[in-house]
Structure formats: C-alpha cells, structure tokens
Design a protein around this motif. Structure first.
Motif, short mmCIF file in Angstrom:
data_model
loop_
_atom_site.label_atom_id
_atom_site.label_comp_id
_atom_site.label_asym_id
_atom_site.label_seq_id
_atom_site.Cartn_x
_atom_site.Cartn_y
_atom_site.Cartn_z
N PRO A 54 0.82 -1.22 0.00
CA PRO A 54 0.00 0.00 0.00
C PRO A 54 0.85 1.27 0.00
O PRO A 54 1.96 1.30 0.55
N THR A 55 0.31 2.29 -0.62
CA THR A 55 0.94 3.61 -0.71
C THR A 55 -0.08 4.67 -0.31
O THR A 55 -1.28 4.38 -0.20
N PHE A 108 7.95 3.36 5.23
CA PHE A 108 8.73 4.30 4.44
C PHE A 108 7.87 4.95 3.35
O PHE A 108 8.03 6.14 3.06
N ASN A 109 6.95 4.20 2.78
CA ASN A 109 6.07 4.75 1.74
C ASN A 109 5.18 5.86 2.30
O ASN A 109 4.88 6.83 1.60
N PHE A 110 4.76 5.72 3.55
CA PHE A 110 3.85 6.71 4.14
C PHE A 110 4.59 7.84 4.87
O PHE A 110 3.94 8.75 5.38
N SER A 111 5.90 7.79 4.94
CA SER A 111 6.64 8.86 5.61
C SER A 111 6.74 10.08 4.70
O SER A 111 6.70 9.98 3.48
N SER A 112 6.88 11.24 5.31
CA SER A 112 6.95 12.48 4.55
C SER A 112 8.33 12.65 3.91
O SER A 112 9.30 11.97 4.28
N ASP A 113 8.40 13.56 2.97
CA ASP A 113 9.69 13.84 2.30
C ASP A 113 10.72 14.34 3.31
O ASP A 113 11.90 13.99 3.24
N ARG A 114 10.28 15.17 4.25
CA ARG A 114 11.21 15.69 5.26
C ARG A 114 11.73 14.56 6.14
O ARG A 114 12.93 14.55 6.50
N CYS A 125 -2.94 13.54 0.69
CA CYS A 125 -2.78 12.24 1.35
C CYS A 125 -2.09 12.41 2.69
O CYS A 125 -1.24 13.30 2.88
N CYS A 126 -2.45 11.54 3.63
CA CYS A 126 -1.78 11.55 4.94
C CYS A 126 -0.42 10.88 4.86
O CYS A 126 -0.28 9.88 4.18
#
Length: 241
Positions: A119-120, A154-160, A240-241
């Motif tokens: 999932p993403t 890791f897919n759901f973590s933010s760019d920062r 997206c969250c």
C-alpha cells in the motif's frame, strides 16, 4: 223558455271574463320573460334569452386568486422537495458505492500475500487508516516479503522525514533497528487508544491529526507511541496523509 234565455245571457258575460283573464295572463307572461334575463340567468337560458352572468365581488376574486397561488406554491414546494430527496438519495448511493469500492481496493492491497503491491498513500485513507496499515505490516514485517512492514512505513513517511534519515529505504531499515522503533516490529499486540481532532492546515503545512497507539512488544514493558500525520500539500501525494 224564460229560464233558457236567462242562462244564455249569463253565459255571455262569463265568456267576456274568460277572454279578459287570458289576455292578462299573456301580458304577464311577456313581462316575466323580459324580466327573467336579468333576474334569473338560468331560467332565461332555458327560454332562449341571452343570460347576463353575475360578476363576483372583488374580495371574492382576490380570495380565490390567493387560494390558487397558495395551492400552486405548495405543489411546487412538494415537487422541489421530492426532487431534492431523490438527488440526495442518488448522491448517497453513489457515495456508498465509491466508498465500498475504495474499501475493497484498500483491503485487497493490505491483505498479506505473495507478489502483491504494497500500500501507498491514498486520499481515501484517514489518519487512523494509515496507522492501522502501518502497524499491521510492522507486526508481520517479513510478509509478503522481507521488511515489507518497514517498506510500507517508508512509503507513508513524509519527504522531510525521509530526507532526515538519508532518503533511501535501506537507510530507513537501518534506523528502524534501534530499540525504541524496534518494539513496533513483531509486536504481540497493539491498539489505538485515542484519535486527536483534525487541526486545520495553514499556508505552510497541511492539516494534521494525532493517533495514540499502545504497543505490547515481544519483550520489555508496554509502550505508547504518538503518531503525527500531516496531509501533503504538493503533488503527486497532495491531500494524502
């Protein structure tokens, strides 16, 4: 002889009187016919005269017009309400259909299995849904493949967050080996204890929401983790969250 003559003289005045009565009756009938068209339109119509229909008083006409207007307005309101209810029911059905399809797609994606795409971020998923997906995969980290749970996180973590950990999945996996984060992996059980209110977004960040999770690790004491999720403001993960 005298008696017969007397009877004949008596019958003559009677004939004159009868004739006078007939003439008076005819005159009276003519007068009545000339009077009836104004007084009795229905009777005048029967007799062949042109009826003179009576005009309703002004207040009666006004009242009838108001009654007709009110009936028309009520009928229009009923029609509008029925149309609104029909549209609302149709919109609700479409919403339920879309939600059911999205939920089914999410369940299919989250279900553990071989050769399955992980999932993403998705706009349909709420903050609580994201935490549930991440925790479920961490509890079964190596399914359907090795470190699949960490890959999902890791897919759901933010760019920062990615940038602070090196920006690559391998470096994130190395970071997750610390004891604190490691207690999330292969946990015995976990439960969401509280979901915070939605904090409206600003010009510099998206909307935020917190989720408090209690974790019972494989070893050691119970832990509580406060997940802070923020909606992305830029594509391709905008909203997206």
């Amino acid at each position: 002889m005298m008696r017969g003559m007397y009877l004949r003289h008596m019958q003559r005045p009677l004939c004159i009187v009868q004739l006078f009565i007939i003439i008076c009756s005819c005159c009276l009938l003519d007068g009545v016919q000339s009077f009836l068209p104004n007084a009795h339109p229905s009777r005048a119509s029967i007799m062949g005269a042109t009826p003179n229909f009576r005009i309703l008083p002004q207040w009666t006409q006004t009242r009838r017009i108001q009654t007709l207007k009110q009936a028309f307005v009520e009928e229009m309101q009923d029609d509008d309400e029925m149309q609104f209810l029909a549209l609302a029911a149709r919109a609700q059905e479409e919403k339920e259909t879309i939600t059911s399809a999205a939920a089914a797609a999410t369940v299919d994606t989250v279900r553990v299995g071989d050769n399955m795409e992980l999932p993403t971020p998705n706009q349909i998923l709420t903050a609580q849904d994201v935490v549930t997906v991440c925790m479920d995969f961490l509890a079964n980290n190596n399914e359907p493949r090795e470190n699949a749970g960490l890959e999902v996180n890791f897919n759901f973590s933010s760019d920062r967050c990615r940038a602070s950990l090196g920006g690559e999945l391998d470096k994130f996996i190395s970071y997750a080996s610390n004891p604190t984060f490691g207690s999330l992996i292969y946990s015995r059980e976990w439960a969401i204890k509280n979901v915070g209110p939605m904090i409206e977004g600003t010009n510099t960040r998206g909307a935020m929401q917190t989720v408090l999770v209690k974790v019972v690790p494989r070893s050691g004491r119970d832990r509580h983790f406060l997940w802070t999720l923020m909606k992305e403001r830029r594509p391709p993960r905008q909203g997206c969250c």
